[in-house]
Design a protein around this motif. Structure first.
Motif, PDB file in Angstrom:
ATOM      1  N   UNK A   1       1.016  -7.947   3.873  1.00 57.40           N
ATOM      2  CA  UNK A   1       1.562  -7.236   2.861  1.00 57.40           C
ATOM      3  C   UNK A   1       0.585  -6.024   2.457  1.00 57.40           C
ATOM      4  N   UNK A   2      -0.908  -6.348   2.641  1.00 56.90           N
ATOM      5  CA  UNK A   2      -1.827  -5.556   2.471  1.00 56.90           C
ATOM      6  C   UNK A   2      -2.630  -5.055   3.630  1.00 56.90           C
ATOM      7  N   UNK A   3      -2.013  -4.913   4.536  1.00 57.98           N
ATOM      8  CA  UNK A   3      -2.670  -4.407   5.847  1.00 57.98           C
ATOM      9  C   UNK A   3      -2.983  -3.083   5.711  1.00 57.98           C
ATOM     10  N   UNK A   4      -4.490  -2.964   6.163  1.00 56.99           N
ATOM     11  CA  UNK A   4      -4.924  -1.497   6.031  1.00 56.99           C
ATOM     12  C   UNK A   4      -5.410  -1.035   4.608  1.00 56.99           C
ATOM     13  N   UNK A   5      -5.240  -1.841   3.362  1.00 55.33           N
ATOM     14  CA  UNK A   5      -5.711  -1.648   2.133  1.00 55.33           C
ATOM     15  C   UNK A   5      -7.005  -2.244   1.845  1.00 55.33           C
ATOM     16  N   UNK A   6      -7.525  -1.287   1.005  1.00 58.49           N
ATOM     17  CA  UNK A   6      -8.879  -1.929   0.307  1.00 58.49           C
ATOM     18  C   UNK A   6      -8.645  -2.365  -1.338  1.00 58.49           C
ATOM     19  N   UNK A   7      -9.260  -3.494  -1.596  1.00 58.39           N
ATOM     20  CA  UNK A   7      -8.896  -4.224  -2.763  1.00 58.39           C
ATOM     21  C   UNK A   7     -10.245  -4.564  -3.511  1.00 58.39           C
ATOM     22  N   UNK A   8     -10.312  -4.422  -4.813  1.00 56.39           N
ATOM     23  CA  UNK A   8     -11.503  -4.759  -5.391  1.00 56.39           C
ATOM     24  C   UNK A   8     -11.115  -5.937  -6.256  1.00 56.39           C
ATOM     25  N   UNK A   9     -11.776  -7.214  -6.412  1.00 56.66           N
ATOM     26  CA  UNK A   9     -11.352  -8.226  -7.323  1.00 56.66           C
ATOM     27  C   UNK A   9     -12.715  -8.467  -7.997  1.00 56.66           C
TER      28      UNK A   9
ATOM     29  N   UNK B   1     -12.255   4.438   0.406  1.00 57.51           N
ATOM     30  CA  UNK B   1     -11.055   4.439  -0.160  1.00 57.51           C
ATOM     31  C   UNK B   1     -10.902   3.272  -1.030  1.00 57.51           C
ATOM     32  N   UNK B   2      -9.784   3.056  -1.928  1.00 63.47           N
ATOM     33  CA  UNK B   2      -9.689   2.142  -2.787  1.00 63.47           C
ATOM     34  C   UNK B   2      -7.965   2.015  -3.155  1.00 63.47           C
ATOM     35  N   UNK B   3      -7.306   1.083  -2.951  1.00 59.88           N
ATOM     36  CA  UNK B   3      -5.941   0.972  -3.093  1.00 59.88           C
ATOM     37  C   UNK B   3      -5.505   0.072  -4.199  1.00 59.88           C
TER      38      UNK B   3
END
Length: 252
Positions: free
Chosen positions: A5-13, A85-87
């Motif tokens: 569900x988050x393939x190819x996305x960049x996430x910051x936590x 990038x950031x998604x």
């Protein structure tokens, strides 16, 4: 093959070494995200990054005091340099102070507001240019059931979490046509280090558990699953909402 569900996305936590933060980072990694995990606790942060890397995910670990605009600028620069990038932005970092109105110390009030409320705003402010460039981005801000109802205590914490709730709503309206969804998550009694001492003090009585219709505390992974839902396209028409994960605590 199962869709990631988050393939190819960049996430910051943020707050990634806390109970919910760790569960969210590990779940996001399993769902294909490239991760930027942040916290002020550097040793646990590095250990978490090593565990995630060992499972084949791409991850960057960075120290971040969310109340510092300079720290935010440095982290966002690192995101831009590494991933361009950031998604997804998950604002999880938070602290708690339990006294009520009269017993809350001014310095404690200022620190709770700086981390929980100001830190959430600074994160959105710093990350928004990259999120808007994504065109399909999601921000998940962590409030609490104590951002929805009063408890008669925790004055600074409740004030900060109520502010996060409405900050999320106004940001959702501002960016609704600019490719960024913004929602808040409201955990109830969750077995994390932040509240474990209180549950231990309550002993067998555990009034907070008794007030929860499901008669148990939630798990960090249950909150992480809710955050994942808001982060991915399964929630593509959800913005400005409050996702309550509390076993029914606020239903009565």
């Amino acid at each position: 093959m199962t869709r990631l569900r988050l393939d190819g996305r960049t996430a910051l936590i943020t707050g990634a070494t806390g109970g919910i933060g760790t569960a969210t980072a590990e779940l996001f990694a399993r769902e294909g995200a490239r991760l930027v995990i942040t916290d002020v606790a550097e040793e646990p942060l590095r250990a978490l990054a090593h565990r995630i890397e060992a499972r084949g995910a791409e991850v960057v670990a960075a120290r971040l005091d969310v109340s510092s605009a300079r720290d935010w600028d440095e982290v966002i620069t690192a995101v831009r340099d590494r991933f361009a990038a950031l998604d997804v932005l998950v604002n999880l970092a938070g602290i708690v102070d339990w006294p009520g109105v009269e017993d809350t110390r001014e310095e404690a009030w200022d620190r709770v507001i700086a981390v929980n409320q100001k830190g959430t705003w600074l994160g959105m402010k710093a990350a928004m240019p990259l999120l808007r460039a994504s065109g399909n981005a999601s921000v998940i801000n962590t409030s609490s059931v104590l951002g929805l109802v009063g408890s008669g205590a925790a004055a600074a914490y409740q004030a900060s979490k109520g502010a996060v709730r409405l900050l999320s709503k106004t940001a959702a309206v501002e960016y609704a046509q600019r490719g960024v969804r913004v929602n808040s998550v409201h955990p109830g009694v969750i077995t994390t280090p932040m509240i474990q001492d209180i549950l231990d003090e309550q002993g067998d009585e555990q009034p907070d558990i008794r007030r929860t219709p499901m008669r148990r505390a939630g798990r960090a992974d249950e909150v992480a699953s809710a955050i994942l839902f808001l982060a991915c396209d399964d929630s593509s028409f959800v913005t400005g909402s409050e996702l309550v994960v509390d076993g029914g605590l606020t239903a009565h």
